[in-house]
Write a protein that holds these residues in place. Structure first.
Motif, PDB file in Angstrom:
ATOM      1  N   HIS A   1       0.832  -1.196   0.000  1.00 33.59           N
ATOM      2  CA  HIS A   1       0.000   0.000   0.000  1.00 33.59           C
ATOM      3  C   HIS A   1       0.870   1.250   0.000  1.00 33.59           C
ATOM      4  N   GLY A   2       0.365   2.325  -0.638  1.00 32.89           N
ATOM      5  CA  GLY A   2       0.902   3.648  -0.362  1.00 32.89           C
ATOM      6  C   GLY A   2       0.401   4.092   1.001  1.00 32.89           C
ATOM      7  N   VAL A   3      -0.916   4.157   1.153  1.00 33.63           N
ATOM      8  CA  VAL A   3      -1.512   4.398   2.466  1.00 33.63           C
ATOM      9  C   VAL A   3      -1.039   3.310   3.423  1.00 33.63           C
ATOM     10  N   SER A   4      -0.489   3.695   4.541  1.00 34.25           N
ATOM     11  CA  SER A   4       0.021   2.832   5.620  1.00 34.25           C
ATOM     12  C   SER A   4       1.396   2.254   5.333  1.00 34.25           C
TER      13      SER A   4
ATOM     14  N   HIS B   1      -6.706  10.653  -6.860  1.00 35.81           N
ATOM     15  CA  HIS B   1      -6.290  10.298  -8.215  1.00 35.81           C
ATOM     16  C   HIS B   1      -4.865   9.745  -8.284  1.00 35.81           C
ATOM     17  N   ASP B   2      -4.184   9.676  -7.162  1.00 35.76           N
ATOM     18  CA  ASP B   2      -2.838   9.110  -7.131  1.00 35.76           C
ATOM     19  C   ASP B   2      -2.949   7.587  -7.140  1.00 35.76           C
TER      20      ASP B   2
ATOM     21  N   ASP C   1      -2.079   1.033  -4.051  1.00 32.54           N
ATOM     22  CA  ASP C   1      -1.023   0.063  -4.351  1.00 32.54           C
ATOM     23  C   ASP C   1       0.210   0.839  -4.790  1.00 32.54           C
ATOM     24  N   TRP C   2       1.271   0.735  -4.002  1.00 31.49           N
ATOM     25  CA  TRP C   2       2.476   1.531  -4.222  1.00 31.49           C
ATOM     26  C   TRP C   2       3.115   1.232  -5.566  1.00 31.49           C
TER      27      TRP C   2
ATOM     28  N   TYR D   1      -3.140   9.041 -11.762  1.00 32.55           N
ATOM     29  CA  TYR D   1      -1.793   9.416 -12.182  1.00 32.55           C
ATOM     30  C   TYR D   1      -0.755   8.814 -11.252  1.00 32.55           C
ATOM     31  N   THR D   2       0.462   8.765 -11.729  1.00 32.79           N
ATOM     32  CA  THR D   2       1.600   8.417 -10.893  1.00 32.79           C
ATOM     33  C   THR D   2       2.315   9.680 -10.436  1.00 32.79           C
TER      34      THR D   2
END
Length: 365
Positions: free
Chosen positions: A248-251, A288-289, A294-295, A341-342
């Motif tokens: 995850h990006g989050v956490s 929108h990221d 998912d990183w 977007y990335t």
């Protein structure tokens, strides 16, 4: 739009951590096989109607109760509090709010003493307890550890139509926001809230609710999650994998999402971060990221956004599900006009052609 929930004059109970979930399942034998024989949770006690399970490092009686019933649903999100006196505070806090409150001096489940159960203003069934039966902590029993050993209950995730309303109420209950997802217009799509000093004890995800999105168990390392995937493949149970493995990006945690025989979602989770400082900063992600969920930028399967478990009232009746009126996260990111977007400066054409289709419903294979 529902009215905001008033802040009670009565102080909230001092919550330590998420402690267990009571799940109603429709085939107890099938669920026992999944959670014990496949995932490796430890049976503390069982009878014809229920199985009481704990993780490897737990010393209280259970982290998960599987109870036979007619409808697959969640009967309780259960929290341990700091002292027996906190139960009086829970009664006063929720009574002032006009919530249904029940107290069981002998407990609602085996292994748990004096307990309070409520239906909170968001429609979720909560339990608070302190007294508990201690059992053997198996942290040192390496002869019993499997390659994918589940060591702790980490968190819950709840689906609610109005995330800001839910967050304000949880802050009144003493929770603190760690991370959230918003857009430029100020819509909040999800928020992660904590009592223990990790990223969360529960999260509020925007959607039709009240429902339970998932219950999460932690492993020590990401290789334990890979071992679970390999085991599921070897058992020809790969269809139980809904999403992941990934990060995850989050956490910042490594994750895997599974579905049990009733469709209840279980996350296997590891390697998030410390949040115990009083000035721990809130991290806000742009909806929108495409690296927020998912990183590595892998798209989220639609079922992850749309499907969740019912929750019950205190009489075991499913709570009515209220539709979300704010825009859904799925619609703004992978719907027909969605764009993820990335890099924030990118426009819709910046995603490579081989990536664009993954984020459009109807183009996912």
């Amino acid at each position: 739009m529902p009215e905001s929930i008033p802040t009670p004059v009565a102080p909230p109970p001092d919550i330590l951590r998420c402690a267990y979930m009571e799940l109603v399942v429709t085939d107890l034998a099938a669920s026992r096989n999944f959670y014990v024989d496949v995932l490796g949770l430890v049976v503390t006690e069982e009878d014809a109607e229920a199985v009481y399970l704990r993780s490897i490092e737990e010393f209280i009686h259970h982290n998960l109760v599987l109870r036979q019933g007619p409808v697959a649903a969640v009967a309780a999100f259960s929290y341990r509090v700091r002292s027996p006196q906190e139960l009086d505070r829970a009664v006063a806090f929720y009574t002032e709010l006009g919530c249904e409150v029940r107290r069981a001096p002998e407990g609602f489940t085996r292994g748990i003493g004096d307990s309070v159960r409520v239906v909170d203003p968001l429609g979720f069934p909560y339990e608070f307890f302190y007294d508990v039966e201690h059992v053997e902590r198996l942290a040192w029993r390496y002869d019993l550890h499997t390659p994918g050993a589940l060591v702790r209950l980490d968190h819950f995730n709840q689906v609610t139509p109005d995330v800001p309303r839910a967050v304000r109420f949880m802050e009144d209950l003493g929770f603190r926001v760690t991370e959230d997802i918003q857009d430029a217009e100020g819509t909040t799509y999800a928020a992660w809230l904590r009592r223990k000093p990790t990223v969360h004890d529960t999260a509020m995800t925007g959607g039709d609710g009240p429902r339970m999105h998932h219950v999460a168990f932690a492993t020590h390392e990401k290789h334990n999650i890979i071992a679970i995937c390999d085991k599921l493949g070897a058992l020809r149970l790969s269809d139980r994998i809904e999403r992941g493995p990934g990060r995850h990006g989050v956490s910042n945690a490594f994750y895997l999402y599974l579905r049990d025989p009733d469709g209840h979602r279980v996350e296997i989770y590891t390697q998030d971060y410390w949040t115990g400082d009083p000035d721990n900063p809130v991290v806000t992600w742009d909806v929108h990221d495409n690296q927020r969920r998912d990183w590595w930028g892998n798209p989220v399967v639609p079922s992850w956004y749309t499907e969740a478990s019912l929750v019950l009232d205190l009489d075991g009746v499913p709570q009515p599900v209220v539709a979300r009126t704010d825009t859904s996260e799925m619609a703004v990111t992978i719907g027909a006009d969605g764009f993820s977007y990335t890099r924030p400066e990118d426009d819709a054409d910046a995603l490579p052609s081989w990536k664009q289709g993954e984020y459009k419903l109807g183009h996912q294979l």
